[in-house]
Structure formats: structure tokens, C-alpha cells
Design a protein around this motif. Structure first.
Motif, mmCIF file in Angstrom:
data_model
loop_
_atom_site.group_PDB
_atom_site.id
_atom_site.type_symbol
_atom_site.label_atom_id
_atom_site.label_comp_id
_atom_site.label_asym_id
_atom_site.label_seq_id
_atom_site.Cartn_x
_atom_site.Cartn_y
_atom_site.Cartn_z
ATOM 1 N N VAL A 156 -3.217 9.356 -3.657
ATOM 2 C CA VAL A 156 -2.574 8.348 -4.492
ATOM 3 C C VAL A 156 -3.544 7.184 -4.692
ATOM 4 C CG1 VAL A 156 -0.599 6.809 -4.760
ATOM 5 C CG2 VAL A 156 -0.318 9.006 -3.579
ATOM 6 N N ASN B 32 0.793 -1.230 0.000
ATOM 7 C CA ASN B 32 0.000 0.000 0.000
ATOM 8 C C ASN B 32 0.824 1.279 0.000
ATOM 9 O OD1 ASN B 32 -2.773 0.864 -0.189
ATOM 10 N ND2 ASN B 32 -2.548 1.782 1.826
ATOM 11 N N ILE B 33 2.133 1.196 -0.106
ATOM 12 C CA ILE B 33 2.928 2.423 -0.188
ATOM 13 C C ILE B 33 2.931 2.905 -1.639
ATOM 14 C CG2 ILE B 33 5.217 1.457 -0.734
ATOM 15 C CD1 ILE B 33 6.341 3.331 1.464
ATOM 16 N N PRO B 34 2.930 4.215 -1.882
ATOM 17 C CA PRO B 34 2.985 4.701 -3.263
ATOM 18 C C PRO B 34 4.230 4.206 -3.983
ATOM 19 C CG PRO B 34 2.292 6.468 -1.808
ATOM 20 C CD PRO B 34 2.711 5.324 -0.921
ATOM 21 N N ASP B 35 4.035 3.746 -5.200
ATOM 22 C CA ASP B 35 5.146 3.290 -6.023
ATOM 23 C C ASP B 35 6.120 4.441 -6.250
ATOM 24 O OD1 ASP B 35 6.729 1.794 -7.746
ATOM 25 O OD2 ASP B 35 5.491 2.258 -9.501
ATOM 26 N N ARG C 163 -0.045 2.221 -6.136
ATOM 27 C CA ARG C 163 0.504 1.744 -4.877
ATOM 28 C C ARG C 163 0.951 0.285 -5.029
ATOM 29 N NH1 ARG C 163 -1.091 4.744 -0.229
ATOM 30 N NH2 ARG C 163 -2.482 6.475 -0.732
ATOM 31 N N TRP C 164 1.849 -0.126 -4.125
ATOM 32 C CA TRP C 164 2.273 -1.519 -4.099
ATOM 33 C C TRP C 164 1.083 -2.397 -3.684
ATOM 34 C CZ3 TRP C 164 7.183 -4.275 -4.114
ATOM 35 C CH2 TRP C 164 8.234 -3.527 -4.638
ATOM 36 N N TRP D 95 0.261 10.919 1.761
ATOM 37 C CA TRP D 95 -0.247 10.225 0.584
ATOM 38 C C TRP D 95 -1.567 9.509 0.881
ATOM 39 C CZ3 TRP D 95 5.262 8.297 0.998
ATOM 40 C CH2 TRP D 95 6.148 9.224 0.455
#
Length: 482
Positions: free
Chosen positions: A332, A315-318, A337-338, A377
């Protein structure tokens, strides 16, 4: 004499932690001298970790950098209970994140000495206190909280991987530590947890060279290089102190910003294992993926295990800030996101390449975000909800497979091709084959010839399927020789 007094002062600060319980919700147990968890060690050939009684230990870490600053003792107990139930065996935390960080009840984690605090007060509230070497100490309540974490983790047979200092505390002039105080801090912390269920990272998210004038997300210019600050002596002083204090009973490494810590510190007496961070980009450059870094480490430093500790959080932004083009306040969407399958695929690549451990992470759990805290984000997810994110389940399923077939017993098979992001490894005896496939279509005959497909694990959710149906898309396939 000054060095001796400083070391004594630091030792008093550390050893008095339990006598200074200042939190109203203080439910963390003191360190139990009779039933404390024990440190993991290296295997005889250096390929992996073993427990104190000699059993193989496959590091399955959960990223919890902000735990000490965000959770009280009851929350820590709840968090550990949950992660233990998901088969995690290592918790990855940072001790000193920043000068302004506080415990949930408002206690500063880094406390200025009375003289330094008085000077800052005299200069006015708008003046940021100068945390210089010798001007501060770790608040006893922080060490009490860390004691509780280590003790509670031991009840679940968990290790606690502790990064002592975040890079922001060193990327300043002057840094918060000198060679003298870094060594003294290492000795005190090493003694406190000697032989316990603690693994040390000297620093977190750090490179050995700091370029103070470099523009964000750019390569250093010649002018930047001329002003570079070599942090290696400081890192070595802290590492040496940790090893001295623990009498070599606890393993030590360094958590890099990007790269492999072994590249810089493999020849240092304190260095015990390789740590990799390949970063939060889904489309990593050729040769820079998690599996590539691990394979290189096993080739160049075969006598030390390697942990891929940070390869992309769920869930972190790519690409995080996208080289300065994405603001912290930017919304985002999910497709940027991952996703669980991204995390599981990169984790599997590392394991198929021989990693002795991996660190899973969820963006919201890493920060322990909850309503009322600043948002990076958006949209955010409450950390208590994020504990059950599908990526954690998928990761646990993958780890279960590699506990049956340990990564250090595998031989990577590049000769079978890498098309459609196919990756293949055999057990050394050739009786089992594991295949990561993130593309579409059936497996090629070169991979399946002579083998029967017995199980597939879907990377998106960890669901397993038995039988010999041809795997499609993002799966880990397990084949056995006919």
C-alpha cells in the motif's frame, strides 16, 4: 451452586495472579496499595471528565490494543515513558484479543481448564480447542502483566482504558462467555482495579447484533437478520459485573465497531460515557465524520462526555481492506494511507465539536509490529520508530491548544460556513475563536471580522507559527477578539 463455584474459581484465578510470576523478564511492579493512580470521574454537568482532585481531564489516548500480547514489562516501561513525554494521558488496550494469543514469552493468554485441555489433546493437535463458557481462565501471568501496566501508568498520572473482550470472542457459537461467566468476570476485574487509574470498555470493536451469515462488507439481508444474534444481554452482564465489582468507582463504556455506544446502551445502569468509532475512511459520508458524530452525541446525550476513540490511525491504509478488494499482503503506497494531516484534521473536528477526549493511533504502534512478525499491508514500520511519527507531534500540539481552551467550553459555528472543509468554534464568551481549515486560501472575512490571528498549528507536523499571517491549507488557527 454452580454459579457460586464458577465465581469462586474465577476469583481465585484473578487473585492468584501475582503469586504466579512465570516470566523470566518479570520487572513489572506489583500493584502499589499506597500510591496507586486514582480513577477519573464525571464533571458535575456531565460534559467532561475530572481527576480525583477535581481538575479537568482532557482524554488524550494512544491506541495500544496489542500491548499485553506483544510487550514484556521492560518494553511497557519504555513505551509509557515515551508516550508520557509526548503528553498522552490515557493508554487504550484490549485484555482478551483472541483464543490463540500469547504473551511474548509464549504463555497462552486464555488457558483451558485441565479437563478441556485434555479433551482437546485427545482429539489431536489439528483440532482447535473449543473455548466455551467455563472451559478457560485468564492466565495469571496476563493479569500480572496488566497489574504492571496499571502500576507503571500511575507513575505517569496516566489512565488505562481496558477493553475486556474483542468481538471475535463473541462472534462465535457459542461465545466464550455466558451471561453467568460474563458477570463473574466483570465482578472479579472490577474488584481488582476498583478506584484505580482504570477505565473500562466492556467490549472492543463490537456491535450489539451479530449476523453470522452476512457476507463481508455487505448490508445484512432479510435472511441474515432472521439468523441475527443479540449480544446485548451478554454485554450488559459484563458491564453490570464491572460496575458491581468496582462499586461504581470506575467509569464504563463500550467500544463500538462503528457508531456511538450511547445509541444502544445509554439507558443501562453501568453506562458512564459515550464512545465513538467513526472509522478509517478519509472521505467519510456526509454526517459520518468524527465531528458529526460528536456533535450529535452532545445534542442527544448532553449529560455524558463523549470520546472519539478511533477515527483513523496514522499510516493505516485508507478504508482498510477496501470492502474485500485489498489483501493483507498487498503493498500500500503512502498516498493511500492516512497521513499525519488527515489524523490531525479529524481529531480537531472532534474537539471543535465538544469531545471530552480523543484517541490517537499509529498503525504500527497499535499492533506493536517489529521485524519477525507477520506483515499486514506492507511496507511496515517498527513500532519503536513509529513512536516518533509526525502525527503524534501534531496531535500533542493540538491537544495543548485544547487544554488551554477546553472543547466543552466551545460553541460550534456552522453559520460561518463549511466551505473548503472549514470548521469554526467560539468560546462561550466569544473572546476566542478556533478554526480548522484543510482547504486552500485565506480565511473568509465572516470568520476573521473583529478577530486577530495569533497562532496557527500545521496539521502535517504540529509546527506552530506566531503572528497574523493568513493561514493556508491544513491548519488549526487560533484567533482572539481585537
Amino acid at each position: 451452586m454452580r454459579a457460586l463455584l464458577l465465581s469462586i474459581a474465577m476469583t481465585i484465578t484473578v487473585s492468584s495472579a501475582m503469586a504466579a510470576a512465570t516470566t523470566p523478564e518479570q520487572t513489572c511492579p506489583p500493584l502499589d496499595q499506597t500510591s496507586a493512580g486514582r480513577a477519573i470521574q464525571l464533571s458535575g454537568d456531565g460534559s467532561h471528565f475530572i481527576t480525583a482532585d477535581g481538575k479537568p481531564f482532557l482524554w488524550f489516548g494512544d491506541t495500544a490494543w496489542g500491548l499485553l500480547a506483544r510487550l514484556d514489562c521492560q518494553d511497557i516501561a519504555t513505551y509509557l515513558d515515551h508516550r508520557a513525554g509526548q503528553t498522552f494521558n490515557t493508554i487504550q488496550v484490549v485484555l482478551l484479543l483472541a483464543t490463540g494469543r500469547e504473551l511474548p514469552e509464549g504463555v497462552p493468554m486464555m488457558k483451558l481448564s485441565p479437563a478441556s485441555a485434555g479433551e482437546a489433546s485427545a482429539q489431536g493437535r489439528a483440532k482447535i480447542p473449543a473455548f466455551t463458557p467455563g472451559s478457560w481462565q485468564i492466565d495469571p501471568a496476563v493479569l500480572s502483566r496488566l497489574d504492571g501496566l496499571v502500576g507503571l501508568a500511575a507513575r505517569h498520572d496516566m489512565q488505562v482504558a481496558i477493553a475486556v473482550v474483542q468481538r471475535g470472542l463473541l462472534h462465535r457459537n457459542p461465545p466464550v462467555l455466558s451471561l453467568e461467566t460474563a458477570h463473574a468476570l466483570g465482578v472479579d476485574l472490577g474488584q481488582r482495579y476498583a478506584g484505580r487509574n482504570v477505565i473500562w470498555w466492556v467490549t472492543h470493536d463490537t456491535q450489539p447484533v451479530w449476523y453470522p451469515t452476512r457476507q463481508h462488507a455487505t448490508q445484512p439481508s432479510e435472511a441474515d437478520k432472521a439468523r441475527a444474534v443479540d449480544l446485548s444481554p451478554l454485554i450488559n452482564a459484563l458491564g453490570d459485573g464491572l460496575k458491581t465489582g468496582s462499586s461504581g468507582q470506575n467509569l464504563i463504556s463500550m467500544h463500538p465497531q462503528i457508531g456511538n455506544a450511547a445509541s444502544w446502551f445509554a439507558d443501562q445502569p453501568w453506562f458512564g460515557f459515550a464512545t465513538i468509532q467513526s472509522g478509517h475512511w478519509r472521505d467519510k459520508p456526509e454526517g459520518r465524520g468524527a465531528g458529526d458524530w460528536v456533535a450529535q452525541s452532545r445534542r442527544l446525550w448532553p449529560d455524558v462526555p463523549v470520546v472519539e476513540a478511533e477515527f483513523g490511525y496514522e499510516n493505516i491504509p485508507d478504508g482498510l481492506g477496501k470492502s474485500g478488494t485489498r489483501k493483507d499482503s498487498d503493498m500500500v503506497p503512502a498516498d493511500q494511507r492516512w497521513q499525519p494531516a488527515d489524523v490531525a484534521a479529524e481529531m480537531t473536528r472532534a474537539l471543535l465539536s465538544g469531545a471530552a477526549g480523543v484517541g490517537y493511533g499509529h498503525f504500527s504502534v497499535m499492533e506493536f509490529w517489529r521485524p519477525g512478525l507477520p506483515i499486514r499491508w506492507p511496507p511496515p514500520v517498527d513500532w519503536r520508530v513509529a513512536l516518533d511519527a509526525p502525527g503524534a507531534k501534531a496531535s500533542a500540539s493540538i491537544i495543548a491548544t485544547f487544554r488551554e481552551t477546553p472543547p466543552w467550553t466551545l460553541k460550534r459555528r456552522p453559520d460561518l460556513g463549511q466551505g473548503s472543509r472549514l470548521m469554526v468554534a467560539d468560546t462561550l464568551g466569544g473572546d476566542r475563536r478556533l478554526v480548522l481549515r484543510t482547504g486552500q486560501g485565506s480565511l473568509p472575512a465572516a470568520v476573521t471580522d473583529g478577530f486577530t490571528l495569533v497562532r496557527t498549528i500545521h496539521l502535517a507536523d504540529g509546527q506552530e507559527e506566531q503572528g497574523d499571517s493568513a493561514p493556508q491549507g491544513g491548519v488549526l488557527a487560533i484567533l482572539e477578539r481585537q
